[in-house]
Design a protein around this motif. Structure first.
Motif, PDB file in Angstrom:
ATOM      1  N   ALA A   1      17.155   2.154   4.992  1.00  0.00           N
ATOM      2  CA  ALA A   1      16.097   2.067   3.871  1.00  0.00           C
ATOM      3  C   ALA A   1      15.255   0.688   4.182  1.00  0.00           C
ATOM      4  O   ALA A   1      14.009   0.757   4.112  1.00  0.00           O
ATOM      5  CB  ALA A   1      16.634   1.935   2.612  1.00  0.00           C
TER       6      ALA A   1
ATOM      7  N   ARG B   1       9.345   1.398  -8.643  1.00  0.00           N
ATOM      8  CA  ARG B   1      10.453   2.026  -9.345  1.00  0.00           C
ATOM      9  C   ARG B   1      11.412   2.443  -8.135  1.00  0.00           C
ATOM     10  O   ARG B   1      10.977   2.779  -7.243  1.00  0.00           O
ATOM     11  CB  ARG B   1      10.027   3.290  -9.894  1.00  0.00           C
ATOM     12  CG  ARG B   1      11.251   3.970 -10.995  1.00  0.00           C
ATOM     13  CD  ARG B   1      10.609   5.130 -11.865  1.00  0.00           C
ATOM     14  NE  ARG B   1       9.629   5.915 -11.170  1.00  0.00           N
ATOM     15  CZ  ARG B   1       9.256   6.909 -11.552  1.00  0.00           C
ATOM     16  NH1 ARG B   1       9.356   7.445 -12.616  1.00  0.00           N
ATOM     17  NH2 ARG B   1       8.201   7.666 -11.022  1.00  0.00           N
ATOM     18  N   VAL B   2      12.762   2.366  -8.386  1.00  0.00           N
ATOM     19  CA  VAL B   2      13.690   2.874  -7.564  1.00  0.00           C
ATOM     20  C   VAL B   2      14.853   3.632  -8.333  1.00  0.00           C
ATOM     21  O   VAL B   2      15.317   3.650  -9.558  1.00  0.00           O
ATOM     22  CB  VAL B   2      14.494   1.509  -6.933  1.00  0.00           C
ATOM     23  CG1 VAL B   2      15.636   2.076  -6.175  1.00  0.00           C
ATOM     24  CG2 VAL B   2      13.635   0.638  -6.262  1.00  0.00           C
ATOM     25  N   SER B   3      15.003   4.873  -7.831  1.00  0.00           N
ATOM     26  CA  SER B   3      16.110   5.696  -8.362  1.00  0.00           C
ATOM     27  C   SER B   3      17.261   6.320  -7.247  1.00  0.00           C
ATOM     28  O   SER B   3      16.660   6.454  -6.412  1.00  0.00           O
ATOM     29  CB  SER B   3      15.041   6.895  -8.794  1.00  0.00           C
ATOM     30  OG  SER B   3      15.881   8.087  -9.403  1.00  0.00           O
ATOM     31  N   LEU B   4      18.264   6.320  -7.867  1.00  0.00           N
ATOM     32  CA  LEU B   4      19.271   6.698  -7.039  1.00  0.00           C
ATOM     33  C   LEU B   4      19.952   7.768  -7.734  1.00  0.00           C
ATOM     34  O   LEU B   4      20.490   7.695  -8.809  1.00  0.00           O
ATOM     35  CB  LEU B   4      20.433   5.523  -6.983  1.00  0.00           C
ATOM     36  CG  LEU B   4      21.726   5.983  -6.204  1.00  0.00           C
ATOM     37  CD1 LEU B   4      21.494   6.342  -4.662  1.00  0.00           C
ATOM     38  CD2 LEU B   4      22.847   4.770  -5.948  1.00  0.00           C
ATOM     39  N   ASP B   5      19.971   9.045  -7.033  1.00  0.00           N
ATOM     40  CA  ASP B   5      20.374  10.035  -7.460  1.00  0.00           C
ATOM     41  C   ASP B   5      21.934  10.590  -6.899  1.00  0.00           C
ATOM     42  O   ASP B   5      21.920  11.013  -5.802  1.00  0.00           O
ATOM     43  CB  ASP B   5      19.472  11.400  -7.333  1.00  0.00           C
ATOM     44  CG  ASP B   5      20.116  12.663  -8.062  1.00  0.00           C
ATOM     45  OD1 ASP B   5      20.992  12.659  -8.709  1.00  0.00           O
ATOM     46  OD2 ASP B   5      19.694  13.830  -7.351  1.00  0.00           O
TER      47      ASP B   5
ATOM     48  N   ASN C   1      23.465  12.277  -2.068  1.00  0.00           N
ATOM     49  CA  ASN C   1      22.886  11.097  -2.547  1.00  0.00           C
ATOM     50  C   ASN C   1      21.483  11.046  -1.978  1.00  0.00           C
ATOM     51  O   ASN C   1      21.257  11.017  -0.816  1.00  0.00           O
ATOM     52  CB  ASN C   1      23.753  10.101  -2.478  1.00  0.00           C
ATOM     53  CG  ASN C   1      25.138  10.281  -3.181  1.00  0.00           C
ATOM     54  OD1 ASN C   1      25.360  10.923  -3.959  1.00  0.00           O
ATOM     55  ND2 ASN C   1      25.923   9.330  -2.825  1.00  0.00           N
ATOM     56  N   THR C   2      20.529  10.818  -2.994  1.00  0.00           N
ATOM     57  CA  THR C   2      19.231  10.291  -2.335  1.00  0.00           C
ATOM     58  C   THR C   2      18.948   9.084  -3.146  1.00  0.00           C
ATOM     59  O   THR C   2      19.237   8.714  -4.396  1.00  0.00           O
ATOM     60  CB  THR C   2      17.997  11.481  -2.555  1.00  0.00           C
ATOM     61  OG1 THR C   2      18.118  11.614  -4.380  1.00  0.00           O
ATOM     62  CG2 THR C   2      18.388  12.838  -2.020  1.00  0.00           C
ATOM     63  N   LEU C   3      18.231   8.361  -2.212  1.00  0.00           N
ATOM     64  CA  LEU C   3      17.479   6.999  -3.024  1.00  0.00           C
ATOM     65  C   LEU C   3      15.822   7.311  -2.976  1.00  0.00           C
ATOM     66  O   LEU C   3      15.356   7.343  -1.811  1.00  0.00           O
ATOM     67  CB  LEU C   3      17.932   5.891  -2.262  1.00  0.00           C
ATOM     68  CG  LEU C   3      17.165   4.636  -2.621  1.00  0.00           C
ATOM     69  CD1 LEU C   3      17.588   4.000  -3.848  1.00  0.00           C
ATOM     70  CD2 LEU C   3      17.626   3.538  -1.666  1.00  0.00           C
ATOM     71  N   ASP C   4      15.161   7.318  -4.205  1.00  0.00           N
ATOM     72  CA  ASP C   4      13.702   7.382  -4.067  1.00  0.00           C
ATOM     73  C   ASP C   4      13.294   5.921  -4.312  1.00  0.00           C
ATOM     74  O   ASP C   4      13.642   5.027  -5.386  1.00  0.00           O
ATOM     75  CB  ASP C   4      13.087   8.437  -5.177  1.00  0.00           C
ATOM     76  CG  ASP C   4      13.843   9.831  -4.929  1.00  0.00           C
ATOM     77  OD1 ASP C   4      13.517  10.136  -3.550  1.00  0.00           O
ATOM     78  OD2 ASP C   4      14.105  10.565  -5.706  1.00  0.00           O
ATOM     79  N   VAL C   5      12.047   5.678  -3.775  1.00  0.00           N
ATOM     80  CA  VAL C   5      11.584   4.289  -3.879  1.00  0.00           C
ATOM     81  C   VAL C   5      10.250   4.631  -4.093  1.00  0.00           C
ATOM     82  O   VAL C   5       9.427   5.027  -3.269  1.00  0.00           O
ATOM     83  CB  VAL C   5      11.574   3.398  -2.758  1.00  0.00           C
ATOM     84  CG1 VAL C   5      10.988   1.775  -2.954  1.00  0.00           C
ATOM     85  CG2 VAL C   5      13.090   2.934  -2.493  1.00  0.00           C
ATOM     86  N   TRP C   6       9.466   4.370  -5.209  1.00  0.00           N
ATOM     87  CA  TRP C   6       7.941   4.111  -5.525  1.00  0.00           C
ATOM     88  C   TRP C   6       7.244   2.699  -5.074  1.00  0.00           C
ATOM     89  O   TRP C   6       7.849   1.928  -5.641  1.00  0.00           O
ATOM     90  CB  TRP C   6       7.679   4.913  -7.011  1.00  0.00           C
ATOM     91  CG  TRP C   6       8.141   6.124  -7.304  1.00  0.00           C
ATOM     92  CD1 TRP C   6       7.341   7.156  -7.308  1.00  0.00           C
ATOM     93  CD2 TRP C   6       9.514   6.626  -7.396  1.00  0.00           C
ATOM     94  NE1 TRP C   6       7.931   8.218  -7.553  1.00  0.00           N
ATOM     95  CE2 TRP C   6       9.328   8.034  -7.727  1.00  0.00           C
ATOM     96  CE3 TRP C   6      10.686   6.040  -7.657  1.00  0.00           C
ATOM     97  CZ2 TRP C   6      10.479   8.789  -8.196  1.00  0.00           C
ATOM     98  CZ3 TRP C   6      11.889   6.848  -8.070  1.00  0.00           C
ATOM     99  CH2 TRP C   6      11.486   8.302  -8.180  1.00  0.00           C
TER     100      TRP C   6
END
Length: 60
Positions: free
Chosen positions: A18, A32-36, A45-50
Motif C-alpha cells: 500500500a 477516507r480509508v475503508s477495510l473490508d 480482504n480489501t483496503l480502499d483509500v480515497w
C-alpha cells in the motif's frame, strides 16, 4: 505460533504494498480509508483509500 507469524508477515506485506502504491500520491490528502474483512475467506480482504487532490480541507 507459526500462524501468528504468518499473519504478521502478511500484514506487513500488505502495508508495504500500500505504501509503495500510494507513494506517487504525496500531493494528495487521504479523504477516507475503508477495510473490508471477509469473514468467509480470510484472503479476500480489501483496503480502499480515497484521495483528494491537494492539501486543502474539504468544502463541506
Amino acid at each position: 505460533m507459526t500462524d501468528e507469524h504468518t499473519r504478521i508477515d502478511a500484514h506487513r506485506n500488505r502495508c508495504t504494498n500500500a505504501a509503495l502504491a500510494l507513494q506517487s500520491c504525496l500531493d494528495h490528502c487521504i479523504e477516507r480509508v475503508s477495510l473490508d474483512e471477509s469473514h468467509e475467506d480470510g484472503k479476500a480482504n480489501t483496503l480502499d483509500v480515497w484521495l483528494r487532490a491537494g492539501p486543502r480541507r474539504p468544502m463541506w
